[in-house]
Design an enzyme around this catalytic site. Structure first.
Site, PDB file in Angstrom:
ATOM      1  N   CYS A 147       0.927  -1.175  -0.125  1.00  0.00           N
ATOM      2  CA  CYS A 147       0.072   0.072   0.042  1.00  0.00           C
ATOM      3  C   CYS A 147       0.786   1.023   0.144  1.00  0.00           C
ATOM      4  O   CYS A 147       1.866   1.343   0.861  1.00  0.00           O
ATOM      5  CB  CYS A 147      -0.987  -0.087   1.285  1.00  0.00           C
ATOM      6  SG  CYS A 147      -2.120   1.427   1.254  1.00  0.00           S
TER       7      CYS A 147
ATOM      8  N   CYS B 138     -19.776  -5.127   3.204  1.00  0.00           N
ATOM      9  CA  CYS B 138     -19.057  -3.943   3.856  1.00  0.00           C
ATOM     10  C   CYS B 138     -17.499  -3.902   2.892  1.00  0.00           C
ATOM     11  O   CYS B 138     -17.174  -5.088   2.534  1.00  0.00           O
ATOM     12  CB  CYS B 138     -18.560  -3.869   4.906  1.00  0.00           C
ATOM     13  SG  CYS B 138     -17.710  -2.489   5.525  1.00  0.00           S
TER      14      CYS B 138
ATOM     15  N   CYS C  95     -16.597  -8.094   5.408  1.00  0.00           N
ATOM     16  CA  CYS C  95     -16.126  -6.706   5.181  1.00  0.00           C
ATOM     17  C   CYS C  95     -14.764  -7.121   4.466  1.00  0.00           C
ATOM     18  O   CYS C  95     -13.938  -7.835   4.698  1.00  0.00           O
ATOM     19  CB  CYS C  95     -15.794  -6.025   6.201  1.00  0.00           C
ATOM     20  SG  CYS C  95     -14.797  -4.488   6.096  1.00  0.00           S
TER      21      CYS C  95
ATOM     22  N   CYS D 206       0.456   4.761   6.892  1.00  0.00           N
ATOM     23  CA  CYS D 206       0.068   4.767   7.818  1.00  0.00           C
ATOM     24  C   CYS D 206       1.046   3.990   9.041  1.00  0.00           C
ATOM     25  O   CYS D 206       1.367   3.011   8.632  1.00  0.00           O
ATOM     26  CB  CYS D 206      -1.262   3.925   7.930  1.00  0.00           C
ATOM     27  SG  CYS D 206      -2.465   4.716   6.896  1.00  0.00           S
TER      28      CYS D 206
ATOM     29  N   CYS E 185       0.490   0.444  10.280  1.00  0.00           N
ATOM     30  CA  CYS E 185       0.041  -0.734   9.363  1.00  0.00           C
ATOM     31  C   CYS E 185       1.062  -1.590   8.743  1.00  0.00           C
ATOM     32  O   CYS E 185       2.183  -1.010   8.437  1.00  0.00           O
ATOM     33  CB  CYS E 185      -0.825  -0.075   8.397  1.00  0.00           C
ATOM     34  SG  CYS E 185      -1.567  -1.275   7.203  1.00  0.00           S
TER      35      CYS E 185
ATOM     36  N   ARG F 262     -18.056  -1.203  17.536  1.00  0.00           N
ATOM     37  CA  ARG F 262     -17.395  -2.510  17.169  1.00  0.00           C
ATOM     38  C   ARG F 262     -16.158  -2.517  18.078  1.00  0.00           C
ATOM     39  O   ARG F 262     -15.176  -1.633  17.837  1.00  0.00           O
ATOM     40  CB  ARG F 262     -17.133  -2.703  15.808  1.00  0.00           C
ATOM     41  CG  ARG F 262     -18.342  -2.749  14.980  1.00  0.00           C
ATOM     42  CD  ARG F 262     -18.100  -2.888  13.342  1.00  0.00           C
ATOM     43  NE  ARG F 262     -19.278  -2.688  12.710  1.00  0.00           N
ATOM     44  CZ  ARG F 262     -20.601  -3.347  12.394  1.00  0.00           C
ATOM     45  NH1 ARG F 262     -20.536  -4.461  13.066  1.00  0.00           N
ATOM     46  NH2 ARG F 262     -21.536  -2.834  11.870  1.00  0.00           N
TER      47      ARG F 262
ATOM     48  N   CYS G 122     -19.373   3.365   7.914  1.00  0.00           N
ATOM     49  CA  CYS G 122     -18.642   2.776   9.153  1.00  0.00           C
ATOM     50  C   CYS G 122     -17.070   3.479   9.189  1.00  0.00           C
ATOM     51  O   CYS G 122     -16.433   3.853   8.473  1.00  0.00           O
ATOM     52  CB  CYS G 122     -18.173   1.480   8.532  1.00  0.00           C
ATOM     53  SG  CYS G 122     -17.108   0.583   9.810  1.00  0.00           S
TER      54      CYS G 122
END
Ligand code: SAM
Ligand code: DTB
Ligand code: SF4
Length: 312
Positions: A49, A125, A93, A53, A56, A257, A185
């Site tokens: 990616c 999702c 998801c 972040c 991550c 959640r 979400c």
């Protein structure tokens, strides 16, 4: 006159017995206090990616040793959704480690996954990075229920965690999702070096979304070796309980959640979070790339608490 910020601060810092009582009262007005929605994640495209972040495992900027994987076939993803449904999940998801969605054959394949998962009668999702309005509309047409796109932390702290995109870009995608009629979400991550104040500012930012998110994931950092946050101290348990209870009070109708980080929480802490207003967990031994409690363990906790998986 009290501002939203003052109200949130007052809710969060009241004595815990009062905070929990208020959260439970709110919870019971809108939800079955004995039911927990089970959700399953699928990492449909792993690693590489371009975003940075700091928490991550999947960012190219972090040397985590993760083995990248190209976009899965629709068949393989649907097989995972069927298994998840058989195991009691009502929401599936699909996450892709992309900065943004592009209008190409890969997006067409994701749309096909959405159509087929929706046809199983599950809540469907996706979390695919940034979206343009026309892409959100295509996901809606394919049958998508919800789109996950977190604000993660306060506007002020965001730049310490992610530098490759802005808070405003997150807000723009969330707006496109809502405008397409898809439910939002949107939540955050705790334990990334932020202060309690930052967490409350995250709640304030969520509160100002219009409409407010129907689903709010509260993640606690699952430490990943090779990321800049690998040695950050864990979230203090009672602070997590306060955060969940405050979220419940501010967002009475939303599903809260208890997301990443459960693997390091005691059964008792998870029970307290469920009593404070969390009403969903992710099940299965891996989230996207990091560990999660075994399904058998979750079943056993729910059994001991006299709680049940929430039917659709
Ligand atoms: N790539 C997508 C995006 O841009 O939104 C979404 C996938 S990402 C895994 C979704 C959320 O998971 C992040 O916003 C963050 O809150 C949470 N998350 C990611 N890595 C995590 C970790 N190591 N521990 C806990 N939560 C994490
Ligand atoms: C969210 O807020 N939590 C879930 C879901 N959205 C996609 C993801 C947690 C991922 C934890 C990190 C990992 O397993 O790689
Ligand atoms: Fe990419 Fe999402 Fe990981 Fe950020 S959290 S690096 S956007 S996969």
């Amino acid at each position: 006159m009290s501002t939203t910020r003052d109200r949130i601060t007052q809710i969060y810092h009241q004595p815990l017995p009062n905070l929990l009582f208020n959260a439970q009262q709110t919870h019971r007005l809108h939800h079955d206090p004995c039911a927990v929605q089970l959700c399953t994640l699928s990492n449909i495209k792993t690693g590489l990616c371009p975003e940075d972040c700091a928490y991550c495992s999947q960012s190219v900027h972090n040397k985590t040793g993760l083995i990248p994987q190209e976009l899965m076939s629709a068949e393989a993803v649907v097989a995972e959704a069927q298994a998840a449904k058989a195991n009691g999940s009502t929401r599936f998801c699909m996450g892709a480690a992309w900065r943004e969605v592009k209008d190409n054959s890969q997006f067409e394949r994701v749309l096909e996954m959405v159509r087929q998962v929706a046809a199983l009668g599950m809540e469907t999702c996706c979390t695919l990075g940034m979206l343009k309005p026309h892409q959100a509309m295509r996901l809606k047409e394919a049958g998508l229920t919800a789109y996950n796109h977190n604000l993660d932390t306060s506007p002020a702290y965001y730049g310490k965690i992610i530098t490759t995109r802005t808070y405003q870009e997150r807000l723009d995608t969330i707006r496109a999702v809502s405008a397409a009629g898809i439910s939002v979400c949107c939540g955050g991550i705790l334990g990334v070096g932020e202060s309690v104040e930052d967490r409350l500012e995250l709640l304030e930012a969520l509160y100002h979304l219009d409409p407010v998110p129907e689903s709010i994931p509260i993640n606690c950092l699952n430490h990943v070796a090779g990321t800049p946050l690998q040695d950050v101290p864990a979230v203090e348990p009672i602070e997590l309980v306060r955060m969940i209870a405050t979220t419940r009070i501010l967002f009475p109708q939303s599903t809260v959640r208890l997301s990443a980080g459960r693997v390091k929480m005691s059964d008792e802490l998870q029970a307290l979070c469920l009593l404070a207003g969390a009403n969903s967990i992710f099940t299965g031994s891996i989230l996207l790339t990091t560990p999660n409690p075994e399904r058998s363990h979750d079943e056993q906790i729910l059994e001991r608490l006299g709680m049940i998986p929430k039917p659709l």
